[in-house]
Write a protein that holds these residues in place. Sequence first.
Motif, PDB file in Angstrom:
ATOM      1  N   ASP A 176       1.085  12.283   2.062  1.00 20.21           N
ATOM      2  CA  ASP A 176      -0.016  12.404   1.086  1.00 20.21           C
ATOM      3  C   ASP A 176      -0.523  13.837   1.009  1.00 20.21           C
ATOM      4  N   HIS A 212      -1.284   4.151  14.160  1.00 19.55           N
ATOM      5  CA  HIS A 212      -1.427   2.700  13.993  1.00 19.55           C
ATOM      6  C   HIS A 212      -0.180   1.954  14.469  1.00 19.55           C
ATOM      7  N   ARG A 213       0.984   2.467  14.093  1.00 24.45           N
ATOM      8  CA  ARG A 213       2.206   1.729  14.473  1.00 24.45           C
ATOM      9  C   ARG A 213       2.743   2.141  15.850  1.00 24.45           C
ATOM     10  N   ASN A 262       0.842  -1.208   0.000  1.00 17.42           N
ATOM     11  CA  ASN A 262       0.000   0.000   0.000  1.00 17.42           C
ATOM     12  C   ASN A 262       0.872   1.249   0.000  1.00 17.42           C
ATOM     13  N   THR A 263       1.178   1.734  -1.173  1.00 14.02           N
ATOM     14  CA  THR A 263       2.027   2.919  -1.305  1.00 14.02           C
ATOM     15  C   THR A 263       1.235   4.221  -1.231  1.00 14.02           C
ATOM     16  N   ARG A 313     -10.692  10.364   6.326  1.00 11.64           N
ATOM     17  CA  ARG A 313     -12.084  10.757   5.996  1.00 11.64           C
ATOM     18  C   ARG A 313     -12.405  12.135   6.554  1.00 11.64           C
ATOM     19  N   SER A 332      -9.565  -1.062   7.923  1.00 11.49           N
ATOM     20  CA  SER A 332      -8.226  -0.536   7.682  1.00 11.49           C
ATOM     21  C   SER A 332      -7.545  -0.100   8.979  1.00 11.49           C
ATOM     22  N   ASN A 333      -6.237   0.140   8.866  1.00 12.84           N
ATOM     23  CA  ASN A 333      -5.476   0.680  10.004  1.00 12.84           C
ATOM     24  C   ASN A 333      -6.078   2.009  10.471  1.00 12.84           C
ATOM     25  N   GLY A 334      -6.469   2.841   9.488  1.00 13.91           N
ATOM     26  CA  GLY A 334      -7.041   4.145   9.815  1.00 13.91           C
ATOM     27  C   GLY A 334      -8.322   3.995  10.616  1.00 13.91           C
ATOM     28  N   THR A 335      -9.172   3.052  10.202  1.00 13.19           N
ATOM     29  CA  THR A 335     -10.439   2.850  10.913  1.00 13.19           C
ATOM     30  C   THR A 335     -10.179   2.367  12.346  1.00 13.19           C
ATOM     31  N   THR A 392      -3.001   8.785  10.974  1.00 15.35           N
ATOM     32  CA  THR A 392      -3.331   7.439  11.469  1.00 15.35           C
ATOM     33  C   THR A 392      -2.221   6.435  11.162  1.00 15.35           C
ATOM     34  N   CYS A 393      -1.307   6.769  10.231  1.00 16.30           N
ATOM     35  CA  CYS A 393      -0.158   5.871   9.996  1.00 16.30           C
ATOM     36  C   CYS A 393       0.739   5.844  11.233  1.00 16.30           C
ATOM     37  N   ARG A 421      -2.596   4.697  -0.938  1.00 16.65           N
ATOM     38  CA  ARG A 421      -4.062   4.634  -0.764  1.00 16.65           C
ATOM     39  C   ARG A 421      -4.617   5.985  -0.321  1.00 16.65           C
ATOM     40  N   GLY A 422      -3.953   6.563   0.670  1.00 19.03           N
ATOM     41  CA  GLY A 422      -4.413   7.874   1.158  1.00 19.03           C
ATOM     42  C   GLY A 422      -4.301   8.947   0.084  1.00 19.03           C
ATOM     43  N   ASN A 475      -3.443  14.510  12.801  1.00 22.88           N
ATOM     44  CA  ASN A 475      -3.577  13.232  13.506  1.00 22.88           C
ATOM     45  C   ASN A 475      -3.411  12.129  12.464  1.00 22.88           C
TER      46      ASN A 475
HETATM   47  C1  LIG Z   1     -11.401   6.871   3.132  1.00 25.92           C
HETATM   48  C2  LIG Z   1     -10.146   6.121   2.729  1.00 25.92           C
HETATM   49  C3  LIG Z   1      -8.980   7.083   2.816  1.00 25.92           C
HETATM   50  C4  LIG Z   1      -9.905   4.975   3.658  1.00 25.92           C
HETATM   51  O1  LIG Z   1      -9.607   5.493   4.920  1.00 25.92           O
HETATM   52  P1  LIG Z   1      -9.250   4.620   6.197  1.00 25.92           P
HETATM   53  O2  LIG Z   1      -8.811   5.544   7.264  1.00 25.92           O
HETATM   54  O3  LIG Z   1     -10.362   3.678   6.493  1.00 25.92           O
HETATM   55  O4  LIG Z   1      -8.113   3.667   5.640  1.00 25.92           O
HETATM   56  P2  LIG Z   1      -6.560   3.611   5.560  1.00 25.92           P
HETATM   57  O5  LIG Z   1      -6.207   2.485   4.663  1.00 25.92           O
HETATM   58  O6  LIG Z   1      -5.930   3.612   6.900  1.00 25.92           O
HETATM   59  O7  LIG Z   1      -6.226   4.883   4.738  1.00 25.92           O
HETATM   60  C5  LIG Z   1      -6.039   6.131   5.207  1.00 25.92           C
HETATM   61  C6  LIG Z   1      -4.764   6.598   4.587  1.00 25.92           C
HETATM   62  O8  LIG Z   1      -4.805   8.010   4.471  1.00 25.92           O
HETATM   63  C7  LIG Z   1      -3.555   8.540   4.888  1.00 25.92           C
HETATM   64  N1  LIG Z   1      -3.775   9.257   6.167  1.00 25.92           N
HETATM   65  C8  LIG Z   1      -3.538   8.860   7.427  1.00 25.92           C
HETATM   66  N2  LIG Z   1      -3.953   9.771   8.321  1.00 25.92           N
HETATM   67  C9  LIG Z   1      -4.453  10.767   7.596  1.00 25.92           C
HETATM   68  C10 LIG Z   1      -5.056  12.009   7.963  1.00 25.92           C
HETATM   69  N3  LIG Z   1      -5.229  12.368   9.235  1.00 25.92           N
HETATM   70  N4  LIG Z   1      -5.473  12.802   6.973  1.00 25.92           N
HETATM   71  C11 LIG Z   1      -5.290  12.452   5.682  1.00 25.92           C
HETATM   72  N5  LIG Z   1      -4.729  11.288   5.265  1.00 25.92           N
HETATM   73  C12 LIG Z   1      -4.333  10.468   6.225  1.00 25.92           C
HETATM   74  C13 LIG Z   1      -2.625   7.385   5.033  1.00 25.92           C
HETATM   75  O9  LIG Z   1      -2.056   7.063   3.750  1.00 25.92           O
HETATM   76  C14 LIG Z   1      -0.641   6.833   3.669  1.00 25.92           C
HETATM   77  O10 LIG Z   1      -0.333   5.708   4.417  1.00 25.92           O
HETATM   78  C15 LIG Z   1      -0.518   4.577   3.609  1.00 25.92           C
HETATM   79  C16 LIG Z   1       0.145   3.416   4.269  1.00 25.92           C
HETATM   80  O11 LIG Z   1      -0.646   3.150   5.414  1.00 25.92           O
HETATM   81  P3  LIG Z   1      -0.797   1.718   6.005  1.00 25.92           P
HETATM   82  O12 LIG Z   1      -1.429   0.765   5.067  1.00 25.92           O
HETATM   83  O13 LIG Z   1      -1.444   1.887   7.337  1.00 25.92           O
HETATM   84  O14 LIG Z   1       0.708   1.269   6.042  1.00 25.92           O
HETATM   85  P4  LIG Z   1       1.625   0.620   7.034  1.00 25.92           P
HETATM   86  O15 LIG Z   1       1.919   1.527   8.193  1.00 25.92           O
HETATM   87  O16 LIG Z   1       2.792   0.128   6.250  1.00 25.92           O
HETATM   88  O17 LIG Z   1       0.746  -0.590   7.553  1.00 25.92           O
HETATM   89  P5  LIG Z   1       1.199  -1.887   8.264  1.00 25.92           P
HETATM   90  O18 LIG Z   1       2.088  -2.601   7.272  1.00 25.92           O
HETATM   91  O19 LIG Z   1       1.933  -1.483   9.521  1.00 25.92           O
HETATM   92  O20 LIG Z   1      -0.091  -2.591   8.560  1.00 25.92           O
HETATM   93  C17 LIG Z   1      -0.005   4.953   2.287  1.00 25.92           C
HETATM   94  O21 LIG Z   1      -0.857   4.404   1.328  1.00 25.92           O
HETATM   95  C18 LIG Z   1      -0.111   6.474   2.309  1.00 25.92           C
HETATM   96  O22 LIG Z   1      -0.971   6.899   1.273  1.00 25.92           O
HETATM   97  C19 LIG Z   1      -3.567   6.306   5.489  1.00 25.92           C
HETATM   98  O23 LIG Z   1      -3.073   5.024   5.346  1.00 25.92           O
HETATM   99  C20 LIG Z   1     -10.179   5.753   1.294  1.00 25.92           C
HETATM  100  O24 LIG Z   1      -9.015   5.074   0.971  1.00 25.92           O
HETATM  101  C21 LIG Z   1     -11.393   4.997   0.755  1.00 25.92           C
HETATM  102  O25 LIG Z   1     -12.447   4.863   1.320  1.00 25.92           O
HETATM  103  N6  LIG Z   1     -11.230   4.492  -0.414  1.00 25.92           N
HETATM  104  C22 LIG Z   1     -12.264   3.780  -1.127  1.00 25.92           C
HETATM  105  C23 LIG Z   1     -12.424   4.325  -2.533  1.00 25.92           C
HETATM  106  C24 LIG Z   1     -12.878   5.745  -2.564  1.00 25.92           C
HETATM  107  O26 LIG Z   1     -13.920   6.124  -2.072  1.00 25.92           O
HETATM  108  N7  LIG Z   1     -12.119   6.552  -3.215  1.00 25.92           N
HETATM  109  C25 LIG Z   1     -12.471   7.899  -3.416  1.00 25.92           C
HETATM  110  C26 LIG Z   1     -11.825   8.327  -4.629  1.00 25.92           C
HETATM  111  S1  LIG Z   1     -11.781  10.002  -4.693  1.00 25.92           S
END
Ligand SMILES: CC(C)(COP(=O)(O)OP(=O)(O)OC[C@H]1O[C@@H](n2cnc3c(N)ncnc32)[C@H](O[C@H]2O[C@H](COP(=O)(O)OP(=O)(O)OP(=O)(O)O)[C@@H](O)[C@H]2O)[C@@H]1O)[C@@H](O)C(=O)NCCC(=O)NCCS
Length: 298
Positions: free
Chosen positions: A264, A213-214, A100-101, A163, A148-151, A209-210, A103-104, A207
Motif C-alpha cells: 500500500d 498478524h499472520r 480485503n484487497t 493509523r 481488525s487484524n491491525g488493531t 501489521t499484515c 483497505r489500507g 512494522n
Molecule cells: C485506520 C484504518 C487503516 C484501519 O486500520 P486498522 O489497523 O485498524 O485495520 P486493518 O484492517 O488491519 O487495516 C490496516 C491495513 O493497512 C495496511 N497496513 C498494515 N500495516 C501498515 C503500516 N504499518 N502502515 C501502513 N499501512 C499498513 C494493511 O493493508 C493491506 O493489507 C490488507 C489485507 O490485510 P488483512 O485483512 O489483515 O488480510 P489478511 O492477511 O488476508 O487477513 P486474514 O485473512 O489472515 O485475516 C489489504 O487490504 C492491504 O491494503 C492493513 O491491513 C482504516 O482502514 C480505517 O479506519 N478506515 C475507516 C474509514 C476511514 O476513516 N477512512 C479514511 C479515508 S481517508
Amino acid sequence: MIWRNAEQCGQCLGDLAVAALIDEVELTPKPGLVDLQSSGSHKDMNAALMIASARSLYDSFEAMGYAAYGGESNKELRETLARIGRDGERNMLQTTGGINTHRGAIWALGLLIAGAAICGNGDAPEQIAETAGTLARFPDRHALVPTSNGTKAMQTYGVKGARGEAKDGFPHVVKVGLPVLRDSRRSKIPEKNARLNSLLAIMASLNDTCLIHRGGMETLLVVQQAAQKILDFGGVSSVAGWESLQQLDQDLVTRHVSPGGSADLLAATLFVDRLSNISLHHKETGGGVYYGKAYTSL
Ligand SMILES: CC(C)(COP(=O)(O)OP(=O)(O)OC[C@H]1O[C@@H](n2cnc3c(N)ncnc32)[C@H](O[C@H]2O[C@H](COP(=O)(O)OP(=O)(O)OP(=O)(O)O)[C@@H](O)[C@H]2O)[C@@H]1O)[C@@H](O)C(=O)NCCC(=O)NCCS
Ligand SMILES: Nc1ncnc2[nH]cnc12
C-alpha cells in the motif's frame, strides 16, 4: 493551484490514485504479494481481482479530492473523508466478493489525496504528507469499534500500524519509499527495479501489521532483515540482490505471509511521485488544463 476547480482536482487525483494501485499490482516479481506472475501468499486473490478492486475505488478517490479541494484540515473534512472511505471499502468488498484487497490503500491514498487537494501544489510531497497527517490526527466520531487484524497487532505488540504511519505524516512514503525510488532512478536501472528497491526499503523498516498478524514479530524481523540484505547487496539490479529477492519470495510463500501494508505504501509513493511530476510539468509549460488520463503517462 494546478487544478482550476474541484471537479478537475477530483478527477486528476482519482486517476492518479487508481493508476498507482495498478502500477503496484503489476510490478513483478514482488515477494509474497500478488503480481502478474503469481498470487504470492494469497489463495483468494489474483492480479485481475486486484485491478478490478483498484478501478472500483475511482469514484471514492475522486470524491475525496473534490471534497478537500481548496479546503483546510479540520474535523469536518476528516469525517467526510471517513464516510467516503467506508463507502469505498463497501464498493471494494462488493467487487471482490468480500476479500480485503485495498483497505489500507484506501486509507493512505485517501488521506494523501486530501492532503494534495488542500495544498494544491503537487510538487511538495512532504507538505502533502504532513497535511494528510494532520487530517489523520483528527478523531472520527463515526468510526466503528476496531476489531481488525491491525488493531489486534497494535494491542498485542504495541506497534503503531496504519493509523500511526498516517498520523506521523507518512514517513515511509516521503522519507523511505520516495528517496529510494528517485536515487535508484538516478543510477539508471530499469524503472521496475527502482520500484522494487523502493518496496524493499519500505519493507525493511515498516512494522507491517499484515506480516505481524499472520507471522508474529519474529516473522516481521526476518522479513525486515532479508529486505535490508537485498538493499545492502546493491538492490535488485545486483546478481546477489536478484537471487535473494527470489529466495525471499519463496520464504514468504512458505510462511504464508505477505507485506500488504508495504505494498500500500509503495502505491502511495508512486502516487506522490507521479503527482509531483505532473505538477512540475505544469509549471514548466506555464499551466494548462488537466487533460484526463493523458497526465498519467508523465
Ligand atoms: C485506520 C484504518 C487503516 C484501519 O486500520 P486498522 O489497523 O485498524 O485495520 P486493518 O484492517 O488491519 O487495516 C490496516 C491495513 O493497512 C495496511 N497496513 C498494515 N500495516 C501498515 C503500516 N504499518 N502502515 C501502513 N499501512 C499498513 C494493511 O493493508 C493491506 O493489507 C490488507 C489485507 O490485510 P488483512 O485483512 O489483515 O488480510 P489478511 O492477511 O488476508 O487477513 P486474514 O485473512 O489472515 O485475516 C489489504 O487490504 C492491504 O491494503 C492493513 O491491513 C482504516 O482502514 C480505517 O479506519 N478506515 C475507516 C474509514 C476511514 O476513516 N477512512 C479514511 C479515508 S481517508
Ligand atoms: N499486491 C498485493 N498483494 C497482496 N496484498 C496487497 N495489498 C495491497 N497490494 C497487495
